[in-house]
Design an enzyme around this catalytic site. Sequence first.
Site, PDB file in Angstrom:
ATOM      1  N   ARG A  70      37.445 -39.074  -4.114  1.00 52.20           N
ATOM      2  CA  ARG A  70      36.587 -39.325  -5.266  1.00 52.20           C
ATOM      3  C   ARG A  70      36.969 -40.682  -5.835  1.00 52.20           C
ATOM      4  O   ARG A  70      38.149 -41.049  -5.847  1.00 52.20           O
ATOM      5  CB  ARG A  70      36.788 -38.257  -6.349  1.00 52.20           C
ATOM      6  CG  ARG A  70      36.148 -36.903  -6.042  1.00 52.20           C
ATOM      7  CD  ARG A  70      34.623 -36.962  -6.063  1.00 52.20           C
ATOM      8  NE  ARG A  70      34.016 -35.655  -5.841  1.00 52.20           N
ATOM      9  CZ  ARG A  70      33.657 -35.198  -4.656  1.00 52.20           C
ATOM     10  NH1 ARG A  70      33.855 -35.913  -3.570  1.00 52.20           N
ATOM     11  NH2 ARG A  70      33.080 -34.012  -4.549  1.00 52.20           N
ATOM     12  N   GLU A  88      28.815 -44.032  -8.990  1.00 54.10           N
ATOM     13  CA  GLU A  88      28.020 -43.984  -7.754  1.00 54.10           C
ATOM     14  C   GLU A  88      26.556 -43.848  -8.152  1.00 54.10           C
ATOM     15  O   GLU A  88      26.233 -42.941  -8.896  1.00 54.10           O
ATOM     16  CB  GLU A  88      28.438 -42.786  -6.888  1.00 54.10           C
ATOM     17  CG  GLU A  88      29.833 -42.946  -6.318  1.00 54.10           C
ATOM     18  CD  GLU A  88      30.286 -41.785  -5.437  1.00 54.10           C
ATOM     19  OE1 GLU A  88      29.485 -40.841  -5.209  1.00 54.10           O
ATOM     20  OE2 GLU A  88      31.437 -41.815  -4.986  1.00 54.10           O
ATOM     21  N   HIS A 126      29.021 -43.014  -0.014  1.00 57.01           N
ATOM     22  CA  HIS A 126      29.417 -41.604  -0.061  1.00 57.01           C
ATOM     23  C   HIS A 126      28.727 -40.789   1.036  1.00 57.01           C
ATOM     24  O   HIS A 126      27.990 -39.838   0.759  1.00 57.01           O
ATOM     25  CB  HIS A 126      29.112 -40.998  -1.435  1.00 57.01           C
ATOM     26  CG  HIS A 126      29.959 -39.791  -1.743  1.00 57.01           C
ATOM     27  ND1 HIS A 126      30.418 -39.490  -2.995  1.00 57.01           N
ATOM     28  CD2 HIS A 126      30.447 -38.814  -0.941  1.00 57.01           C
ATOM     29  CE1 HIS A 126      31.137 -38.373  -2.956  1.00 57.01           C
ATOM     30  NE2 HIS A 126      31.171 -37.954  -1.704  1.00 57.01           N
TER      31      HIS A 126
END
Length: 350
Positions: A267, A296, A315
Amino acid sequence: AMSVFVTRRIPAEGLRVLSQASGVRVQQWDSEEPVPRAELLAGVAGTRGLLCLLSDRIDREVLDAAGACGTPRDPPALPRAPGHARQRPSCLAGPGLKVISTLSVGFDHLALDEIKKRGIRVGYTPDVLTDATAELSVALLLSACRRLPEAAEQVRSGGWTTWKPLWMCGHGLSDSTVGIIGLGRIGQAVARRLKPFGVRKFLYTGSAPKPESAAEFGAEFVPLTRLAEESDFVVVTCALTPATQGMCNKDFFGRMKKTSVFVNTSRGAVVNQQDLYEALAHGQIAAAGLDVTTPEPLPTDHPLLSLKNCVILPHIGSATYATRSTMAVLAARNLLAGLRGEPMPHELSL
């Protein structure tokens, strides 16, 4: 029928499991884009089940909205009998949310204390994305240490003139020391894939030693500071918790070797990005590969994107067709089991 709210368009196989289940009414935010906050609050009202993604913040406000019935707006008050307080329609104290199923292995987007307090069960999707994420972690590590995006760009831009002995040289895995932060399922799967590259030694750190997991790689449990000092490659595969938030910071990067490479597929918030930028910009470490950032998506004018020695991906750790489909089916099965009061395939113990 019990109503469930799905916060995004998910792989068809997962939706099929839900829509074919008897006694379940599915409402979905049918878009590739995240559900707006107002739509989420309206969508969860009166539902028994919620299928969400890691981009959905499920906090007290959402849980409160789910407890209401119909719409989150105040319903008209019932007429008052003389001498009695106004009554609310009884459906406001209705059955409420029973189960939350997240299409992820991470659960830092869920307010677990609140969820536990209300006796709501939580399903998640570990195991099924381990291999895909480990594979992407290795790809990212190789891309960063062998400077693949930078080299490919030189071919496009005409920077490739002839073969030069020291041009585009990077750092290889052979005979190296790899430090893994968080030797869980994904951390172990990464080590398993890196071992055949000729890694000489594995170090790992975490909340406690895991001798049975570490034995396979002869990995040594060390403090974070020693892992930073001795590793040629650092791979972050831990969960985001208050203890790991901002753990990779100025002090950490300052201890790393100038030739070392940093990779994060966990993360974004585990890393202090300003500190990482300084370390990369001043040659304090050689390179970095990130599949996760804060926020993000990362703004296109972010300083990290100006660096040649930083590879950033959007991601995509679990992004294979097969994996995402399996994740969706598991999330759907977790949700149905929770609604029926049965054991879930994968329940988070709160």
